[in-house]
Design a protein around this motif. Structure first.
Motif, PDB file in Angstrom:
ATOM      1  N   GLU A 180     -22.023  -4.748  45.418  1.00  0.00           N
ATOM      2  CA  GLU A 180     -22.130  -3.758  44.354  1.00  0.00           C
ATOM      3  C   GLU A 180     -22.640  -2.449  44.930  1.00  0.00           C
ATOM      4  O   GLU A 180     -23.614  -2.440  45.685  1.00  0.00           O
ATOM      5  N   LEU A 181     -21.980  -1.361  44.604  1.00  0.00           N
ATOM      6  CA  LEU A 181     -22.426  -0.018  44.970  1.00  0.00           C
ATOM      7  C   LEU A 181     -22.326   0.839  43.714  1.00  0.00           C
ATOM      8  O   LEU A 181     -21.248   0.961  43.132  1.00  0.00           O
ATOM      9  N   GLY A 186     -34.376  -0.193  38.954  1.00  0.00           N
ATOM     10  CA  GLY A 186     -33.895  -0.839  40.174  1.00  0.00           C
ATOM     11  C   GLY A 186     -35.006  -1.008  41.185  1.00  0.00           C
ATOM     12  O   GLY A 186     -35.944  -0.210  41.236  1.00  0.00           O
ATOM     13  N   ILE A 187     -34.918  -2.074  41.989  1.00  0.00           N
ATOM     14  CA  ILE A 187     -35.943  -2.338  43.012  1.00  0.00           C
ATOM     15  C   ILE A 187     -35.266  -2.497  44.373  1.00  0.00           C
ATOM     16  O   ILE A 187     -34.194  -3.084  44.489  1.00  0.00           O
ATOM     17  N   ASP A 188     -35.917  -1.956  45.417  1.00  0.00           N
ATOM     18  CA  ASP A 188     -35.369  -1.926  46.771  1.00  0.00           C
ATOM     19  C   ASP A 188     -35.820  -3.132  47.592  1.00  0.00           C
ATOM     20  O   ASP A 188     -36.758  -3.835  47.229  1.00  0.00           O
ATOM     21  N   GLY A 223     -30.585  -6.452  48.850  1.00  0.00           N
ATOM     22  CA  GLY A 223     -30.495  -4.997  48.880  1.00  0.00           C
ATOM     23  C   GLY A 223     -31.227  -4.394  47.694  1.00  0.00           C
ATOM     24  O   GLY A 223     -32.337  -4.795  47.359  1.00  0.00           O
ATOM     25  N   ARG A 224     -30.600  -3.420  47.047  1.00  0.00           N
ATOM     26  CA  ARG A 224     -31.156  -2.806  45.834  1.00  0.00           C
ATOM     27  C   ARG A 224     -30.493  -3.464  44.623  1.00  0.00           C
ATOM     28  O   ARG A 224     -29.263  -3.446  44.498  1.00  0.00           O
ATOM     29  N   VAL A 225     -31.314  -4.029  43.742  1.00  0.00           N
ATOM     30  CA  VAL A 225     -30.815  -4.777  42.591  1.00  0.00           C
ATOM     31  C   VAL A 225     -31.543  -4.324  41.327  1.00  0.00           C
ATOM     32  O   VAL A 225     -32.551  -3.619  41.390  1.00  0.00           O
ATOM     33  N   ASN A 226     -31.032  -4.744  40.180  1.00  0.00           N
ATOM     34  CA  ASN A 226     -31.730  -4.504  38.920  1.00  0.00           C
ATOM     35  C   ASN A 226     -32.973  -5.384  38.837  1.00  0.00           C
ATOM     36  O   ASN A 226     -32.944  -6.552  39.231  1.00  0.00           O
ATOM     37  N   GLU A 227     -34.058  -4.823  38.311  1.00  0.00           N
ATOM     38  CA  GLU A 227     -35.261  -5.623  38.120  1.00  0.00           C
ATOM     39  C   GLU A 227     -35.051  -6.553  36.931  1.00  0.00           C
ATOM     40  O   GLU A 227     -34.595  -6.138  35.859  1.00  0.00           O
ATOM     41  N   LEU A 228     -35.392  -7.825  37.085  1.00  0.00           N
ATOM     42  CA  LEU A 228     -35.134  -8.829  36.048  1.00  0.00           C
ATOM     43  C   LEU A 228     -35.850  -8.503  34.742  1.00  0.00           C
ATOM     44  O   LEU A 228     -35.269  -8.612  33.656  1.00  0.00           O
ATOM     45  N   ARG A 256     -31.007   9.290  47.914  1.00  0.00           N
ATOM     46  CA  ARG A 256     -30.247   8.075  47.655  1.00  0.00           C
ATOM     47  C   ARG A 256     -28.780   8.404  47.407  1.00  0.00           C
ATOM     48  O   ARG A 256     -28.446   9.204  46.538  1.00  0.00           O
ATOM     49  N   ASP A 257     -27.900   7.760  48.155  1.00  0.00           N
ATOM     50  CA  ASP A 257     -26.472   7.887  47.868  1.00  0.00           C
ATOM     51  C   ASP A 257     -26.050   6.926  46.772  1.00  0.00           C
ATOM     52  O   ASP A 257     -25.124   7.205  46.018  1.00  0.00           O
ATOM     53  N   PHE A 258     -26.704   5.759  46.688  1.00  0.00           N
ATOM     54  CA  PHE A 258     -26.406   4.781  45.648  1.00  0.00           C
ATOM     55  C   PHE A 258     -27.719   4.395  44.968  1.00  0.00           C
ATOM     56  O   PHE A 258     -28.377   3.433  45.353  1.00  0.00           O
ATOM     57  N   ALA A 259     -28.082   5.185  43.955  1.00  0.00           N
ATOM     58  CA  ALA A 259     -29.365   5.007  43.291  1.00  0.00           C
ATOM     59  C   ALA A 259     -29.335   3.901  42.248  1.00  0.00           C
ATOM     60  O   ALA A 259     -30.391   3.443  41.806  1.00  0.00           O
ATOM     61  N   GLY A 260     -28.136   3.472  41.830  1.00  0.00           N
ATOM     62  CA  GLY A 260     -28.057   2.406  40.845  1.00  0.00           C
ATOM     63  C   GLY A 260     -28.195   1.047  41.488  1.00  0.00           C
ATOM     64  O   GLY A 260     -29.215   0.377  41.390  1.00  0.00           O
ATOM     65  N   LEU A 261     -27.164   0.623  42.203  1.00  0.00           N
ATOM     66  CA  LEU A 261     -27.133  -0.672  42.879  1.00  0.00           C
ATOM     67  C   LEU A 261     -26.585  -0.492  44.284  1.00  0.00           C
ATOM     68  O   LEU A 261     -25.750   0.381  44.519  1.00  0.00           O
ATOM     69  N   ALA A 262     -27.050  -1.316  45.200  1.00  0.00           N
ATOM     70  CA  ALA A 262     -26.531  -1.310  46.570  1.00  0.00           C
ATOM     71  C   ALA A 262     -26.881  -2.654  47.185  1.00  0.00           C
ATOM     72  O   ALA A 262     -27.972  -2.820  47.736  1.00  0.00           O
ATOM     73  N   ASN A 263     -25.995  -3.636  47.049  1.00  0.00           N
ATOM     74  CA  ASN A 263     -26.321  -4.976  47.529  1.00  0.00           C
ATOM     75  C   ASN A 263     -25.077  -5.744  47.954  1.00  0.00           C
ATOM     76  O   ASN A 263     -23.950  -5.380  47.598  1.00  0.00           O
ATOM     77  N   VAL A 264     -25.305  -6.802  48.705  1.00  0.00           N
ATOM     78  CA  VAL A 264     -24.257  -7.708  49.146  1.00  0.00           C
ATOM     79  C   VAL A 264     -24.778  -9.123  48.964  1.00  0.00           C
ATOM     80  O   VAL A 264     -26.002  -9.353  49.008  1.00  0.00           O
ATOM     81  N   GLY A 265     -23.882 -10.093  48.724  1.00  0.00           N
ATOM     82  CA  GLY A 265     -24.388 -11.426  48.480  1.00  0.00           C
ATOM     83  C   GLY A 265     -23.317 -12.496  48.479  1.00  0.00           C
ATOM     84  O   GLY A 265     -22.152 -12.248  48.833  1.00  0.00           O
TER      85      GLY A 265
END
Length: 360
Positions: free
Chosen positions: A69-70, A147-149, A114-119, A93-102
């Motif tokens: 997700e980017l 979001g949390i890094d 990576g950077r995900v939404n806080e639960l 930040r280039d991707f301030a919303g989401l930036a993750n792989v999984g």
């Protein structure tokens, strides 16, 4: 010539196979309108957060998938980056919303890094009729963040409506000799902790329930826990939530705003209730909420402060993707001192908002 045609045919077939095994979805929201708040001129601003995102899935076989997700957040009225809360400036930040792989499995759920939404924020906002957006939003606690890094996040499969989630976040260079100057500042303040979060939810039929507990990284071990319940009947949904925040003076490495107001306090505790209503009315939805927050400043000779907020709004759907909206809210603070903690100058403030949203 024949060899060239054969080669092109092979490449075309290979591209077709690759396309069948993986796909990328481009999505986004564009939203803007006019906002008038107490003590402010009329300005342009958003209700729903503007974003442009890319979501990818590759089928690895045997029920396993790779995911990424980017997502960039921005202000539609002027095109600026909108990075959100955190000590890193939004412009960095280039991707301030989401930036993750999984990875994702059919039977065991998903893991993202990576950077995900806080639960806590992601799940409890679904029990606010305004989804924590715009002038009608539930009051943000001092530890609220989108979001949390530097995080690993697990989400379970759906078991007949039950779901479980957990996160673990690294603090800023914990106990490192090569720590940054910012990390040194956090360490001296005792604020450079790792972060954790857990969520348990249920959504099946007319009933929805959720419970969360979280501790943000670099927050001096501040914490949030909340409970939410919603029941659907006919065209209506009624929501009730409770949230308690214990803020020890930092949030994601930033000093909390209350420290400038309650300088003698060791920490503050926010106890928050919200009663909400969503009602399908005509081609749209009527949203309404009533809130109460009690603010306790501990370690100082300060009486508890009360905050009340009332909001109502209507969203008119022009299509499945486009809607226009109007929201009105009023917030009543005990005094100007507690109002300053939450960014207001008067003990009674209002907000009016109208605009348009398009999703793609």
């Amino acid at each position: 010539m024949k060899k060239t045609l054969i080669a092109l045919a092979v490449l075309g077939a290979a591209a077709g196979v690759a396309h069948a095994q993986s796909n990328v979805t481009i999505y986004g929201i564009v939203d803007t309108g006019f906002i008038k708040k107490s003590g402010h001129d009329v300005e342009m601003g958003e209700n729903v957060n503007n974003r442009l995102g890319f979501r990818g899935v590759e089928d690895l076989g045997s029920g396993m998938k790779a995911t990424f997700e980017l997502e960039q957040r921005f202000k539609l009225n002027n095109g600026e980056n909108n990075g959100g809360k955190g000590w890193t400036k939004s412009g960095d930040r280039d991707f301030a919303g989401l930036a993750n792989v999984g990875l994702k499995g059919d039977n065991w759920g998903s893991v993202k890094l990576g950077r995900v939404n806080e639960l806590t924020t992601e799940t409890i906002r679904k029990f606010d009729p305004f989804y924590q957006y715009g002038v009608g939003s539930m009051m943000y606690g001092s530890q609220r963040v989108r979001g949390i890094d530097n995080t690993i996040r697990y989400d379970s499969p759906n078991w007949s409506g039950f779901k479980f989630g957990a996160t673990y976040s690294l603090g800023d260079n914990m106990d490192s000799d090569s720590r940054s100057s910012h990390g040194n500042t956090l360490k001296k303040a005792g604020a450079d902790n790792d972060g954790y979060g857990i969520m348990l939810g249920y959504d099946n039929g007319p009933l929805s329930l959720v419970g969360n507990w979280s501790r943000l990284a670099d927050s001096k071990k501040s914490s949030v826990w909340n409970l939410g319940a919603a029941y659907r009947f006919g065209p209506a949904k009624v929501e009730l939530l409770y949230q308690q925040t214990i803020d020890k003076g930092y949030a994601l490495g930033d000093e909390s705003a209350w420290k400038k107001v309650y300088t003698a306090a060791n920490d503050i505790r926010e106890n928050q209730w919200l009663l909400g209503l969503e009602w399908k009315l005509g081609p749209g939805r009527l949203n309404a909420s009533a809130q109460w927050m009690e603010v306790q400043a501990n370690g100082a000779d300060i009486s508890d402060k009360d905050i009340y907020k009332y909001a109502i709004g209507y969203t008119y759907d022009l299509s499945k993707r486009t809607a226009i909206y109007g929201n009105v809210a009023y917030t009543d603070y005990d005094d100007k001192e507690v109002a300053a903690v939450y960014g207001d100058t008067d003990d009674g403030t209002y907000g009016v908002q109208v605009g348009i949203t398009h999703k793609f």
